[in-house]
Design an enzyme around this catalytic site. Structure first.
Site, PDB file in Angstrom:
ATOM      1  N   ASP A   1       0.856  -1.202   0.000  1.00  0.00           N
ATOM      2  CA  ASP A   1       0.000   0.000   0.000  1.00  0.00           C
ATOM      3  C   ASP A   1       0.887   1.246   0.000  1.00  0.00           C
ATOM      4  O   ASP A   1       0.852   2.055   0.920  1.00  0.00           O
ATOM      5  CB  ASP A   1      -0.948   0.015   1.207  1.00  0.00           C
ATOM      6  CG  ASP A   1      -0.219  -0.054   2.553  1.00  0.00           C
ATOM      7  OD1 ASP A   1      -0.792   0.411   3.567  1.00  0.00           O
ATOM      8  OD2 ASP A   1       0.940  -0.533   2.604  1.00  0.00           O
TER       9      ASP A   1
ATOM     10  N   HIS B   1       9.550  -0.310   8.277  1.00  0.00           N
ATOM     11  CA  HIS B   1       8.747  -1.502   8.560  1.00  0.00           C
ATOM     12  C   HIS B   1       8.765  -2.501   7.391  1.00  0.00           C
ATOM     13  O   HIS B   1       9.078  -3.668   7.553  1.00  0.00           O
ATOM     14  CB  HIS B   1       7.282  -1.101   8.817  1.00  0.00           C
ATOM     15  CG  HIS B   1       7.087  -0.172   9.965  1.00  0.00           C
ATOM     16  ND1 HIS B   1       7.195  -0.540  11.280  1.00  0.00           N
ATOM     17  CD2 HIS B   1       6.767   1.147   9.973  1.00  0.00           C
ATOM     18  CE1 HIS B   1       6.931   0.492  12.059  1.00  0.00           C
ATOM     19  NE2 HIS B   1       6.692   1.529  11.306  1.00  0.00           N
TER      20      HIS B   1
HETATM   21  O1  RIB Z   1       2.465  -0.403  10.824  1.00  0.00           O
HETATM   22  C1  RIB Z   1       3.331  -0.201   9.751  1.00  0.00           C
HETATM   23  C2  RIB Z   1       2.726  -0.706   8.477  1.00  0.00           C
HETATM   24  O2  RIB Z   1       1.544   0.033   8.177  1.00  0.00           O
HETATM   25  C3  RIB Z   1       3.640  -0.492   7.259  1.00  0.00           C
HETATM   26  O3  RIB Z   1       3.350  -1.474   6.305  1.00  0.00           O
HETATM   27  C4  RIB Z   1       3.221   0.850   6.754  1.00  0.00           C
HETATM   28  O4  RIB Z   1       3.504   0.995   5.362  1.00  0.00           O
HETATM   29  C5  RIB Z   1       1.735   0.786   6.979  1.00  0.00           C
HETATM   30  O5  RIB Z   1       1.161   0.094   5.885  1.00  0.00           O
HETATM   31 CA    CA Z   2       2.825  -0.822   4.016  1.00  0.00          CA
END
Ligand code: RIB
Ligand code: CA
Length: 318
Positions: A10, A240
């Site tokens: 996303d 992340h």
């Molecule tokens: O909590 C972090 C996640 O949520 C990552 O994938 C960031 O891109 C959002 O999608």
């Molecule tokens: Ca993400």
């Protein structure tokens, strides 16, 4: 032998950093990008996925997926974190490539059936596309090599509620289906990703090596870094989504535990991920159903970030 992956995303600022790694690393065969709502609308996610691949000079199939959660009301995208355009509200170049007409779940089902036992699904957004693919073809459980999910939090606490991580919170019903499907699964949650900080100096090294894609990574990072300074008081950002790929190629940089995963889908704790360690017994067996997953509980943050920099500087975009 490169690992064939489908990257479900996303994009999103940290997604973009991870997409750059997937595009760059010689040990990754990027079969396609599948897009979902989450950090942005699914249309913007698809736009950004197409743009990032084209900036890297690669022709990567992009298949659009879930526009919203399976059951709950969709939350507005977190424009204050990723920008309304998903890439820090920076000006974005035009591009020519177009998404497939095939949907994300159809793409996943077709690709996995064409190469049973080989493909790793790496999911770094809400999990609706993987849940829909399972609905289309439940035999995927036995045909994927592994599923790697950036999501969840076991002991770290949440980032959108005190207990819930964003990807799980955005579609807890889909997450429950995916995390309890019984396929080989690794969860790379906040317990690991919060140990990693992509600092400004490391980001500058990446930007210098990645050409036009690097410019987007660097400028969007500035917006995201400001959020992390306000929210967590750190100078940098937690990469992340890149952590899911780092685990795939360097699992030695992570500490994992095996346990049965559950997802709270309703009420005050909706979106919370619960792990019942594999050999523990609890008041009854409802927390220990299905197949245990490999859950990342810690990471060598400095080594993770250095690996990211090495990968993106050793494989420059000209
Ligand atoms: O909590 C972090 C996640 O949520 C990552 O994938 C960031 O891109 C959002 O999608
Ligand atoms: Ca993400």
């Amino acid at each position: 032998m490169p690992i064939p992956i489908i990257f479900d995303t996303d994009p999103g600022v940290d997604d973009a950093q991870a997409i750059a790694i997937a595009l760059a690393h010689p040990d990754i065969e990027l079969l396609g990008l599948t897009t979902t709502f989450g950090n942005v609308t699914v249309d913007i996610a698809t736009h950004n996925a197409l743009l990032l691949a084209e900036l890297a000079g690669q022709s990567i199939p992009v298949a659009q997926g879930a526009a919203g959660p399976l059951v709950k009301r969709k939350n507005p995208p977190p424009g204050h974190i990723h920008g309304d355009n998903g890439l820090g509200n920076i000006e974005l170049p035009e591009f020519t490539s177009q998404a497939l007409t095939q949907s994300a779940p159809e793409f996943i089902v077709e690709q996995v059936n064409a190469r049973p036992g080989e493909i790793v699904l790496v999911a770094v957004g809400p999990l609706g596309n993987l849940a829909a693919a399972l609905q289309l073809d439940p035999t995927l459980v036995d045909k994927v090599k592994r599923v790697v999910v950036m999501g969840g939090s076991i002991r770290e606490g949440g980032n959108v509620t005190p207990v819930a991580e964003a990807n799980i919170f955005n579609d807890p019903h889909a997450a429950a289906k995916v995390l309890q499907a019984g396929w080989p699964l690794t969860l790379v949650g906040l317990d690991a990703t919060h140990r990693c900080v992509l600092d400004p100096a490391s980001m500058e090294r990446i930007v210098a090596a990645q050409g036009g894609l690097g410019k987007i990574l660097g400028e969007s990072y500035t917006f995201y870094r400001a959020f992390y300074h306000r929210a967590l008081g750190i100078d940098g950002c937690c990469p992340h989504d890149s952590c899911a790929l780092v685990w795939l190629l360097r699992p030695d940089l992570f500490t994992t535990e095996r346990g049965y995963l559950s997802v709270v889908t309703e009420g005050l704790a909706e979106g919370q991920t619960v792990m019942a360690p594999e050999r523990r017994e609890f008041v009854d067996s409802r927390w220990s159903q299905g197949v245990p997953a490999d859950v990342c509980m810690n990471a060598d943050g400095a080594a993770v970030v250095e690996w990211m920099v090495e990968t993106l500087t050793a494989n420059p975009v000209l």
